[in-house]
Every structure is written in C-alpha cells, then in structure tokens.
Design a protein around this motif. Structure first.
Motif, mmCIF file in Angstrom:
data_model
loop_
_atom_site.group_PDB
_atom_site.id
_atom_site.type_symbol
_atom_site.label_atom_id
_atom_site.label_comp_id
_atom_site.label_asym_id
_atom_site.label_seq_id
_atom_site.Cartn_x
_atom_site.Cartn_y
_atom_site.Cartn_z
ATOM 1 N N VAL A 21 1.076 -1.276 -0.174
ATOM 2 C CA VAL A 21 -0.142 0.017 0.321
ATOM 3 C C VAL A 21 0.870 1.237 0.055
ATOM 4 C CG1 VAL A 21 -1.732 1.263 1.318
ATOM 5 C CG2 VAL A 21 -1.844 -1.020 1.120
ATOM 6 N N TYR A 22 0.840 1.952 -0.989
ATOM 7 C CA TYR A 22 1.730 3.225 -1.000
ATOM 8 C C TYR A 22 0.791 4.493 -0.776
ATOM 9 C CZ TYR A 22 0.529 3.054 -6.080
ATOM 10 O OH TYR A 22 -0.360 3.285 -7.332
ATOM 11 N N MET A 23 -0.492 4.542 -0.651
ATOM 12 C CA MET A 23 -1.330 5.641 -0.502
ATOM 13 C C MET A 23 -2.549 5.180 0.299
ATOM 14 S SD MET A 23 -2.343 8.818 -3.173
ATOM 15 C CE MET A 23 -0.748 9.034 -3.245
ATOM 16 N N ARG A 24 -3.128 6.248 0.871
ATOM 17 C CA ARG A 24 -4.447 5.877 1.748
ATOM 18 C C ARG A 24 -5.388 7.022 1.480
ATOM 19 N NH1 ARG A 24 -2.820 3.867 7.197
ATOM 20 N NH2 ARG A 24 -3.227 1.802 6.410
ATOM 21 N N ILE A 25 -6.531 6.853 0.990
ATOM 22 C CA ILE A 25 -7.476 7.745 0.983
ATOM 23 C C ILE A 25 -8.795 7.650 2.005
ATOM 24 C CG2 ILE A 25 -9.002 8.669 -0.740
ATOM 25 C CD1 ILE A 25 -7.394 7.642 -2.936
ATOM 26 N N ALA A 26 -9.090 8.794 2.589
ATOM 27 C CA ALA A 26 -10.236 8.915 3.324
ATOM 28 C C ALA A 26 -11.330 9.153 2.623
ATOM 29 C CB ALA A 26 -10.032 9.438 4.521
ATOM 30 N N PHE A 31 -16.621 -3.489 -6.871
ATOM 31 C CA PHE A 31 -15.599 -3.244 -5.655
ATOM 32 C C PHE A 31 -14.997 -4.787 -5.647
ATOM 33 C CE2 PHE A 31 -18.799 -0.138 -3.828
ATOM 34 C CZ PHE A 31 -17.741 0.857 -4.053
ATOM 35 N N GLN A 32 -14.990 -5.772 -6.669
ATOM 36 C CA GLN A 32 -14.613 -7.016 -6.689
ATOM 37 C C GLN A 32 -13.053 -7.209 -6.526
ATOM 38 O OE1 GLN A 32 -16.009 -9.370 -9.794
ATOM 39 N NE2 GLN A 32 -18.086 -9.699 -8.934
ATOM 40 N N LYS A 33 -12.371 -5.995 -7.103
ATOM 41 C CA LYS A 33 -10.879 -5.960 -7.277
ATOM 42 C C LYS A 33 -10.322 -5.014 -6.262
ATOM 43 C CE LYS A 33 -10.298 -8.116 -11.685
ATOM 44 N NZ LYS A 33 -9.873 -7.795 -12.944
ATOM 45 N N HIS A 34 -11.185 -4.265 -5.794
ATOM 46 C CA HIS A 34 -10.792 -2.812 -4.710
ATOM 47 C C HIS A 34 -11.815 -2.606 -3.969
ATOM 48 C CE1 HIS A 34 -8.301 0.951 -4.974
ATOM 49 N NE2 HIS A 34 -8.544 0.503 -4.126
ATOM 50 N N LEU A 35 -11.780 -3.021 -2.688
ATOM 51 C CA LEU A 35 -12.991 -3.083 -1.796
ATOM 52 C C LEU A 35 -12.353 -1.980 -0.664
ATOM 53 C CD1 LEU A 35 -15.213 -4.646 -0.901
ATOM 54 C CD2 LEU A 35 -13.974 -5.766 0.731
ATOM 55 N N PRO A 36 -13.473 -0.994 -0.562
ATOM 56 C CA PRO A 36 -13.169 0.084 0.608
ATOM 57 C C PRO A 36 -13.215 -0.584 1.971
ATOM 58 C CG PRO A 36 -14.865 0.504 -1.027
ATOM 59 C CD PRO A 36 -14.653 -1.037 -1.522
ATOM 60 N N ALA A 95 -16.756 4.250 -5.883
ATOM 61 C CA ALA A 95 -16.630 3.503 -6.912
ATOM 62 C C ALA A 95 -15.764 4.119 -8.026
ATOM 63 C CB ALA A 95 -18.079 3.032 -7.510
ATOM 64 N N ILE A 96 -15.961 5.596 -8.005
ATOM 65 C CA ILE A 96 -15.221 6.320 -9.006
ATOM 66 C C ILE A 96 -13.737 5.984 -8.534
ATOM 67 C CG2 ILE A 96 -14.526 8.643 -9.779
ATOM 68 C CD1 ILE A 96 -17.427 9.022 -9.631
ATOM 69 N N ILE A 97 -13.486 6.156 -7.552
ATOM 70 C CA ILE A 97 -11.870 6.006 -6.907
ATOM 71 C C ILE A 97 -11.434 4.698 -6.828
ATOM 72 C CG2 ILE A 97 -10.404 6.451 -4.854
ATOM 73 C CD1 ILE A 97 -12.544 8.486 -3.956
ATOM 74 N N ALA A 98 -12.156 3.901 -6.585
ATOM 75 C CA ALA A 98 -11.866 2.485 -6.758
ATOM 76 C C ALA A 98 -11.621 2.125 -8.213
ATOM 77 C CB ALA A 98 -12.660 1.444 -6.348
ATOM 78 N N HIS A 99 -12.370 2.434 -9.112
ATOM 79 C CA HIS A 99 -12.423 2.083 -10.558
ATOM 80 C C HIS A 99 -10.969 2.720 -11.306
ATOM 81 C CE1 HIS A 99 -13.801 0.590 -14.603
ATOM 82 N NE2 HIS A 99 -13.734 1.633 -14.734
ATOM 83 N N HIS A 100 -10.720 3.796 -10.775
ATOM 84 C CA HIS A 100 -9.545 4.524 -11.510
ATOM 85 C C HIS A 100 -8.401 4.722 -10.708
ATOM 86 C CE1 HIS A 100 -12.244 6.007 -14.684
ATOM 87 N NE2 HIS A 100 -13.150 6.388 -13.748
ATOM 88 N N PRO A 134 -5.441 -1.303 -6.503
ATOM 89 C CA PRO A 134 -5.623 -1.986 -5.226
ATOM 90 C C PRO A 134 -4.588 -1.469 -4.101
ATOM 91 C CG PRO A 134 -6.090 -3.581 -6.923
ATOM 92 C CD PRO A 134 -5.395 -2.590 -7.647
ATOM 93 N N ASN A 135 -3.461 -1.040 -4.704
ATOM 94 C CA ASN A 135 -2.459 -0.645 -3.707
ATOM 95 C C ASN A 135 -2.819 0.588 -2.966
ATOM 96 O OD1 ASN A 135 -1.209 -1.608 -6.402
ATOM 97 N ND2 ASN A 135 0.379 -2.370 -4.841
ATOM 98 N N ILE A 136 -3.759 1.198 -3.420
ATOM 99 C CA ILE A 136 -4.227 2.322 -2.868
ATOM 100 C C ILE A 136 -5.624 1.879 -1.880
ATOM 101 C CG2 ILE A 136 -5.449 4.709 -3.052
ATOM 102 C CD1 ILE A 136 -3.787 4.879 -5.803
ATOM 103 N N GLU A 137 -5.301 2.307 -0.651
ATOM 104 C CA GLU A 137 -6.645 1.946 0.400
ATOM 105 C C GLU A 137 -7.494 3.103 0.426
ATOM 106 O OE1 GLU A 137 -5.205 1.150 4.316
ATOM 107 O OE2 GLU A 137 -4.487 -1.076 3.737
ATOM 108 N N ILE A 138 -8.592 2.630 0.311
ATOM 109 C CA ILE A 138 -9.955 3.609 0.275
ATOM 110 C C ILE A 138 -10.492 3.172 1.706
ATOM 111 C CG2 ILE A 138 -12.151 4.378 -0.547
ATOM 112 C CD1 ILE A 138 -11.197 2.952 -3.266
ATOM 113 N N HIS A 139 -10.584 4.161 2.517
ATOM 114 C CA HIS A 139 -11.367 4.291 3.989
ATOM 115 C C HIS A 139 -12.536 4.913 3.977
ATOM 116 C CE1 HIS A 139 -7.549 2.701 6.390
ATOM 117 N NE2 HIS A 139 -7.786 1.849 5.418
ATOM 118 N N ASN A 140 -13.520 4.361 3.811
ATOM 119 C CA ASN A 140 -14.956 4.979 3.916
ATOM 120 C C ASN A 140 -15.501 5.309 5.162
ATOM 121 O OD1 ASN A 140 -18.187 3.850 2.812
ATOM 122 N ND2 ASN A 140 -17.619 6.096 2.812
ATOM 123 N N PHE A 141 -15.428 6.770 5.547
ATOM 124 C CA PHE A 141 -16.339 6.885 7.041
ATOM 125 C C PHE A 141 -17.641 7.236 6.583
ATOM 126 C CE2 PHE A 141 -11.732 7.726 7.532
ATOM 127 C CZ PHE A 141 -11.476 7.393 9.024
#
Length: 623
Positions: A22-27, A40-45, A75-80, A83-90
């Motif tokens: 993981v080289y970046m983390r997005i909230a 989200f199958q390949k990139h799960l928040p 979904a926009i963030i995950a699709h573009h 998976p190395n970029i973590e998405i944390h959905n608050f």
C-alpha cells in the motif's frame, strides 16, 4: 430485508502501519458504500463507523445501504486507482444536516489525531462558514494530508471547498472523460471536472444516470492518487493538473489602483447639506473632530446656527469657505457641490481644491469630479486627495457562485428618495452599539468610511454608474461576505432611493442598481421607509414586492415626517416638517393596516421602539 451484523475489529492501532504493497491511503467521508457491488470485486473499500468514543473499522454487512451516494463516490475512486491504494470510507451520512455536520467534524477529529491519510475526499459541503470545520481542515492540511472537496450542487459557495487550503472542485461541461480537468485561477474554485450526466455505480438499481459536483471530486482524487507514490502537497497537485489541464481560466487582471483612506484628526465640512447633517448628528461615532462647517456665499447658509439630532443647543455657525481656518484643521471633507455650481455658474469645487492646495489641507471628497486633474498636484505637496470608490472589475472566475451569510442581515429600504434612510441606519448603529452588539455594516453613501463602516459600495448620488445588475449583485455579495467573515452579531445595509419602480415612464424610474444591490445583500429583515403621502396600496405593493424579491420580512416602517410643496414624483425639493397631529394619525393608520411597528425617521425618542422591533424579530421574542 436488511440484515445487520456488526463486528468491530479488535482495537490495536486505529489505522495501523501501511502494508508494503500500500503506497497511498484515501479517506472518503460520505455515506456508506455498498461493498457487495460488483465494481468493488478487485478494490474493496474499508468501512469505518462511529462508535460512542471513536471511529472503528467495521465488518457490518448491509445488503443495501439507505443512501447510494457513497457507493458512487467510492466506486469512481476504486475504478480509477489500483488496489495498492487503500480506500477508507467513513460513514458520516445522516438525514439531519446538523447531525451530519457533527459526524463530519467527528471523523475529521479522528483523522487529525491519528493521521496516516494522503488524500481526504469530501463530496459534501455546507453553505455557511463553520469555524470548527475550518480549523480542523487547516490543521489536517498542515499535517500533510491533501483535502479534495466538492462545491454545493445548487451553485453556492460552500465549505470546506472554498477554504484556501482545500482543493475545491466544480463541474465543467468541457470535461467529459475521467482525466478531463479545467484549472481555475483567482477563485475559491480550483478545479472543474467531470460532474455532468454519467453512468454511476448505485445501489438499487446497481447502476444509474446522475450528475453533480459530488462526482467530479472523486475523479480529481483518483487522478492525483494514480500519479503520485506519496501524498502530494496542494501546490504540487494543482501544478501537476495545471500542466495537463484541458483549459485554464486565467486570473483576472485589473489596472485599477484603490487608494486607501487617510487618517483625519480635525476636519472642516463643506458644503452644508444632508450628508453633512448626518456627520454633525452622529459625530460621536467618528474618530476625528469636526472643527467647523463651511458653505459658499451662494447657498444662503452663511451665519446659520446648526445643531445635530442629539444636541439641545446649536453647535456650529456656518462660515464662508473663503474663511476656512487651516491652522486648526488638517482635512476638508468635500461633499457634493454640482447642483450649487449649476445654480451659481461658478467652479466652486475647483476653487475649493485650489484653496486646499494653497493652505496644505487634505481632502476627503464624496465624488471624483476633478480629482484625476488635481491628484498629481496634491501628491507633489505630500497631501492626500481621496474619494471612496470600489473596483467593479467583474468577478469572472466564480461562475455565478454566491456566498451565503451566517450573520443576520437587516436592510433599510424605501419607497422613494430623500427619506432619511442613512440617518435611520446610523440611529440603528448607534443604539445597537450602545447595547454592546457587534455591528457589521455595508454603506452605500460615500461618508460611510468616516464612521468606520466595514465596507462601502457607493451607489448614491454621483456614485458608481455601473448598470450591469448581475455585476452589482456579485460585488455586493463579495463585500457582504468580507463583513460576515468578521462574525458580527448583525449586519446593517441600506439601499438608495426606491427599491421598486413607482412608475414606468422613464428608465430613471426603474431602480436596476438598487435591485442588484439588495439581492446581493440578501437581507433577512427590512425596515421600509415611507412618506406621509404614500398610498396604502402602493406601500402594500412595496412590502409584497420586497418580501417576494428577497424572501425576507418587512418588520417595521420608517415614516419620513416631511411634506413637499410639489407633488411631482421626479422633483420634490421644497419640504416642510409636518404637524405632530398629522404624523401621529398617519402612523396609527399604517400600524393598524400593516400590523407592524411604525416609527418617525430622525426622532431620537423613537429609537428604542425601532431597535426593540429589530431585536425582537431576530430573537423570536414577540413581547
């Protein structure tokens, strides 16, 4: 049927260390994403929910969240992104705006405390400034996190997008692809992106067609995340997008030099007219001394004893301008003189400026006639020659967005000219300050700056001649915002002349400038100044018209206690004070007809009634 299974992961470290991959983390602060969605199958928040004390990662299984907004944004963030970029959905969604704001602030406090986020995406906003929200965003930005926020979909300036330490995102019709961006300079709007009609991941149905700034912001977030291995600064991100932008709205240029007012210690007033009467009456609110009042021999005022509204005895004897005492004053306050010049056929203002040059006096002028001609001469002698003005260069890079006020706004308007509207504003200013209210004010008279009024937009006699209603509206809104940022208890504003047409025979009867001005001020309450001879039906039309125009309330009438010898609506110069019996009868009629208080303009005995009416309206106290 919705199945809820709530499982909180063991609390060891709020975020933990980033995995090597993981080289970046997005909230993403939004409603809860539907993680069962195929996108989200390949990139799960990772979902974060608020508990009583903090925010925790959650494995709560929700078949279909109530609000699909967060699904579309994540979904926009995950699709573009990879998976190395973590998405944390608050999950900050709540139907009540106040509770939603509290949840946003709670999530930001958590982010500030534990850090670890490179980018924070907020496809949300509020339309009025919030000091706690601003402080949190500022601290998080200083901590090294990049905040990307969407502007309000209704077209208003909104927060946190408008804060200078946040990348504010709007929608552009130029942007039809994920990597289409437009840079905006000299504006709270930093970037415009793909927010137009598009296919979005949804909940029920699983895909939908929608649009909005909410969906432009995550494209910006994803683009930045995909091109940096570490979280960039705001400057780095904007510079990178600027190099690849589809279009750039350049900063507006202006060659206008706005001169600042100078310090006045002791002043002479010239000539003696209604503006000078206000200065005399409310001189205790000035931060300089009025030493003398002068006029020209053509006026018929020489030797006249005058007093202000609050004076028991006369305080000045009007002297000839030729006898001005330069040993006791440093400034001549030079009012409008063109009408007297027209009657006398003399260049009175030019002569006065020459006299000030000879005697070494500064000049504060109410209009700019002759000023450009004399300015070099004054500067050569180290003297100040000043006229209140305002830079009316159109605000081109705001795309019509307006600031919303958090402070209550009280406006004084009228059914005609010459009704003492500015006197009424000064009465309100004086009495509210006496009650320890913090008063913000926008003045439309050139004398406004002399009282320390926050901002001036001179629309009165010989003022700004700009006829573009939209430009006046935007400029007024900008000035109101500057006052609102000081967080006053109330903002006072007053219009010029009549606010609605009394007739439609001449363009001069249609107050376009005043309409733009009052719409830009967007008042909550109006005090309507009326004449003794105003028809009841006409006053009713004004009340209905103003309330419909601004979505406000007319809360009181200010009755101007003078009658005119000429009933002609265009020229009403010769006036005389009406009898007390007539004024009392008219006020009683107005109050019974409109069921709101009516006061006499310029009567100090009526000030308490006026101020109490205003305070009762804004506090909700009907007593």
């Amino acid at each position: 049927m919705v199945i809820y299974i709530i499982v909180y992961l063991p609390y060891i470290s709020p975020l933990g260390q980033k995995d090597e991959a993981v080289y970046m983390r997005i909230a993403v602060l939004d409603s809860r994403a539907w993680i069962q969605h195929p996108i989200f199958q390949k990139h799960l928040p990772v979902i974060f929910q608020e508990s009583t004390t903090t925010w925790n990662k959650s494995t709560e299984i929700v078949q279909k969240p109530n609000n699909p907004h967060g699904t579309a944004v994540c979904a926009i963030i995950a699709h573009h992104t990879s998976p190395n970029i973590e998405i944390h959905n608050f999950d900050i969604f709540h139907k009540e705006p106040q509770i939603l704001t509290k949840k946003v602030i709670s999530a930001l406090k958590y982010i500030l405390e534990y850090g670890g986020y490179d980018i924070i995406n907020m496809s949300l906003g509020i339309r009025t400034p919030n000091t706690e929200l601003e402080a949190l965003c500022y601290k998080i930005s200083n901590q090294g996190s990049l905040i990307v926020s969407a502007f309000d979909n209704a077209g208003a300036i909104s927060y946190p997008a408008a804060y200078p330490f946040v990348i504010g995102v709007d929608t552009s019709p130029r942007c039809t692809h994920a990597e289409d961006f437009v840079i905006v300079e000299d504006s709270p709007i930093n970037i415009r992106g793909k927010g137009g009609v598009q296919r979005l991941a949804w909940v029920d149905p699983p895909y939908t067609i929608s649009q909005g700034n909410s969906f432009a912001a995550p494209y910006i977030t994803a683009y930045i995340a995909s091109h940096f291995t570490n979280g960039p600064s705001q400057e780095q991100a904007l510079e990178f997008i600027h190099r690849n932008a589809k279009h750039v709205y350049s900063a507006r240029k202006s060659n206008t030099i706005l001169r600042k007012p100078f310090q006045i210690s002791n002043a002479s007033l010239f000539p003696y007219n209604k503006e000078m009467t206000s200065l005399i009456s409310f001189r205790e609110l000035l931060d300089f001394n009025i030493i003398e009042v002068c006029d020209t021999k053509y006026s018929g005022h020489i030797g006249l004893s005058v007093k202000g509204l609050y004076d028991i005895e006369s305080c000045f004897n009007i002297k000839n301008i030729d006898d001005i005492n330069s040993k006791t004053i440093d400034t001549l306050i030079l009012g409008h003189i063109s009408e007297t010049e027209g009657v006398s056929g003399k260049s009175i203002k030019r002569d006065a400026l020459i006299k000030c040059l000879e005697k070494g006096l500064n000049v504060f002028a109410f209009d700019d006639f002759y000023l450009n001609e004399f300015l070099p001469q004054f500067e050569a002698k180290g003297l100040s020659l000043y006229c209140p003005n305002y830079n009316t260069v159109p605000v081109t890079n705001y795309f019509g967005k307006l600031y919303q006020m958090r402070s209550p706004v009280l406006c004084v308007a009228g059914t005609s000219k010459h009704q003492g509207k500015f006197t009424l504003q000064l009465q309100l200013r004086k009495k509210l300050k006496e009650r320890n209210y913090i008063v913000g004010q926008l003045g439309s008279e050139p004398t406004s700056q002399l009282w320390g009024i926050d901002e001036v937009f001179p629309l009165g006699y010989n003022g700004i001649t700009e006829s573009n209603v939209q430009d006046i509206l935007v400029q007024t809104n900008m000035l109101m915002h500057k006052i609102d940022e000081k967080a006053p208890d109330i903002i006072l504003v007053g219009s010029q002349s009549n606010i609605l047409p009394r007739a439609y025979y001449n363009t001069g009867q249609i107050p376009l400038s005043q309409v733009g001005y009052i719409l830009g001020a967007n008042p909550d309450a109006i005090i309507l100044c009326v004449n003794l001879d105003d028809d009841i039906k006409m006053i009713s039309r004004f009340i209905d018209g103003i309330q419909g125009l601004c979505n406000c309330r007319v809360i009181a009438l200010g009755v101007y206690p003078f009658t005119y010898s000429s009933g002609w609506g265009i020229i009403r110069n010769k006036k005389s004070k009406a009898s007390n019996e007539l004024v009392a009868k008219v006020i009683q009629n107005f109050e019974s007809t409109f069921n709101i208080p009516a006061i006499i303009v310029g009567e100090k005995e009526q000030e308490e009634k006026l101020v109490n009416s205003c305070i009762n309206f804004f506090t909700g106290d009907s007593a």
